[in-house]
Design an enzyme around this catalytic site. Structure first.
Site, short mmCIF file in Angstrom:
data_model
loop_
_atom_site.label_atom_id
_atom_site.label_comp_id
_atom_site.label_asym_id
_atom_site.label_seq_id
_atom_site.Cartn_x
_atom_site.Cartn_y
_atom_site.Cartn_z
N LYS A 84 17.09 12.54 36.00
CA LYS A 84 18.43 11.95 36.01
C LYS A 84 18.39 10.58 36.67
O LYS A 84 17.74 10.39 37.70
CB LYS A 84 19.40 12.88 36.75
CG LYS A 84 20.85 12.42 36.70
CD LYS A 84 21.79 13.46 37.31
CE LYS A 84 23.23 12.98 37.25
NZ LYS A 84 24.19 13.98 37.78
N SER A 159 28.24 14.40 35.00
CA SER A 159 27.47 13.18 34.95
C SER A 159 26.03 13.38 34.45
O SER A 159 25.33 12.40 34.17
CB SER A 159 27.41 12.55 36.35
OG SER A 159 26.77 13.41 37.28
N SER A 183 29.08 18.31 37.45
CA SER A 183 28.16 17.46 36.70
C SER A 183 26.94 18.17 36.15
O SER A 183 26.21 17.60 35.34
CB SER A 183 27.72 16.29 37.58
OG SER A 183 28.79 15.41 37.80
#
Length: 466
Positions: A84, A159, A183
């Site tokens: 990520k 996210s 997220s």
């Protein structure tokens, strides 16, 4: 090594890792398979960013050499991995989706990355995020928008939207993420994969600007519960740099997970006793999950904990956290933040010590509420997201069933209400809308019961597959 295996990028992560260990496929061959899929899907979906094929190939070659030497290898040995883009990877561009950080190259791995790489994963790049991971729709001015792999006109969530999209499209076998307001869970639901927010302390993080801030946690994503448990076994476990880490070793999650649903005490709530608005099609999937659980022998009751304190608690702590972490950066670059994020950071400026104290007092009360609630039930089942995947051209859903949403957080209450309880929660695919968009169900267990949660999730996953 042989290339005659039937292995593909759609094979499970456990199957891929086992094939590499048995030398049925080389790490280089496995990487090539994934690079082919990335070349086919990523130009449209925009899930993986900062891809570096040259370094990835060098990493795969090193993985093959290590295995050939007879050395002991880790559980993720040879698996391609894209971290990520909010997780620092030493020597790799890490932008946080922000133009302010577009040229940032950290010197060192953060702890989650350190553990995944030590387990043998081959770094190939990063996965796309919203700006500073704020909001559950993945778009930013550095790399653009990540699209839903099922319907590219729709959002992949956020996210960890790049991670979920890459997983669902077969570009990576596993993915890492983080979760403040949903997220890990929201993009998993939107893309039809599995995402878990672990118990507070289960996956330690370092470095942090504040080791005592416990709203956001790191965690795993995968295409199935068994693969997710494998990645959790690598991520979890204590570390002296993380004082709030739970003491259980990650190895407790390594074995395949399975459980019977007979006698399981399930609290089912579509709308948390009227506290949240939920799209009708999402509600239908959650209700279908409840019916399936009951048919499988679980004791299913309509019940929900009182989480009326959760909204103020989450919004206060989120604004305080954002201001503390990003306030100086916003002051230095006032025109380089998206408006919704800038507004949330500035909302933290007016908070007083009394406001923060109130939020932590309420958070303690919410923890007690859940402790008591799980005395009567084993798990709580509710929606992951209050809406199905929305158009990718929108920043956030503006209404649910015709009711306007005032802010970009309103449609995420089903996830962030759980955040401030500290309990582990997992999103498991369970159905689709009438137009075929994925919908997951959220399963929550008491704090510390991560293994039990995974066992139940595996059983629910098996139900959904029938």
């Amino acid at each position: 090594m042989t290339s005659g295996t039937s292995l593909s990028v759609d094979s499970t992560a456990r199957e891929q890792a086992a094939a590499v260990r048995r030398r049925e496929v080389s790490a280089r061959e496995l990487l090539d398979l994934h690079l082919e899929r990335i070349a086919a899907r990523n130009p449209e979906l925009n899930a993986i960013v900062s891809l570096d094929e040259s370094r990835a190939r060098a990493g795969a070659a090193a993985a093959d050499e290590l295995l050939a030497s007879g050395a002991e290898v880790g559980p993720l040995h040879g698996l391609p991995f894209a971290f990520k883009d909010t997780h620092a990877v030493g020597g790799w561009r890490t932008t946080y989706g922000s133009p302010v950080m577009a040229a940032n190259v950290p010197e060192h791995d953060e702890l989650i990355v350190e553990r995944v790489r030590a387990a043998g994963a081959v770094t190939i790049g990063k996965t796309n995020v919203p700006e500073f991971a704020a909001g559950s729709h993945t778009f930013n001015p550095v790399f653009g928008t990540t699209l839903n792999p099922v319907d590219p006109t729709r959002s992949a969530g956020g996210s960890s939207g790049g991670a979920a999209c890459a997983l669902a499209a077969g570009m990576v076998p596993l993915a890492d993420g983080s979760d403040m307001g949903g997220s890990l869970r929201n993009p998993a639901s939107f893309c039809g994969v599995v995402g878990m927010r672990p118990s507070l302390g289960r996956v330690p993080e370092w470095p942090l600007y504040n080791q005592w801030e416990t709203t956001s946690v790191g965690g795993p994503m995968a295409r199935n519960v068994g693969d997710l448990a494998l990645l959790l076994s690598v991520m979890a476990g204590p570390d002296p740099r993380a004082p709030q880490a739970l003491g259980d070793p990650g190895a407790v999650f390594a074995a395949p997970v399975a459980a019977s649903l007979a006698g399981l005490r399930v609290a089912l709530s579509v709308d948390l006793a009227g506290a949240i608005d939920v799209d009708h099609e999402v509600a239908a999937v959650v209700e279908a999950a409840g019916a399936a659980l009951a048919s499988a022998g679980a004791s299913v009751s309509g019940a929900a904990p009182d989480l009326s304190l959760a909204d103020d608690t989450f919004r206060t702590l989120r604004a305080w956290h954002f201001q503390a972490k990003l306030g100086r950066l916003l002051a230095a670059h006032p025109d380089s933040f998206k408006q919704s994020l800038a507004d949330n950071i500035r909302a933290g400026e007016s908070l007083t010590g009394a406001d923060v104290a109130r939020a932590y007092t309420q958070r303690t009360a919410l923890s007690e509420t859940m402790r008591s609630f799980f005395g009567s039930y084993d798990v709580l089942v509710l929606p992951v997201s209050q809406v199905p995947p929305f158009p990718a051209t929108q920043e956030f859903p503006t209404e649910i069933n015709g009711k306007p949403m005032a802010t970009y957080l309103d449609w995420m209450r089903s996830a962030y209400f759980i955040t401030v309880t500290g309990c582990p929660a997992i999103s498991v695919p369970f159905g689709t809308t009438s137009s075929g968009l994925p919908v997951g169900v959220q399963i929550v267990a008491r704090h510390g019961a991560d293994l039990r949660l995974l066992e139940v999730a595996a059983a629910v996953e098996a139900l959904a597959a029938r």
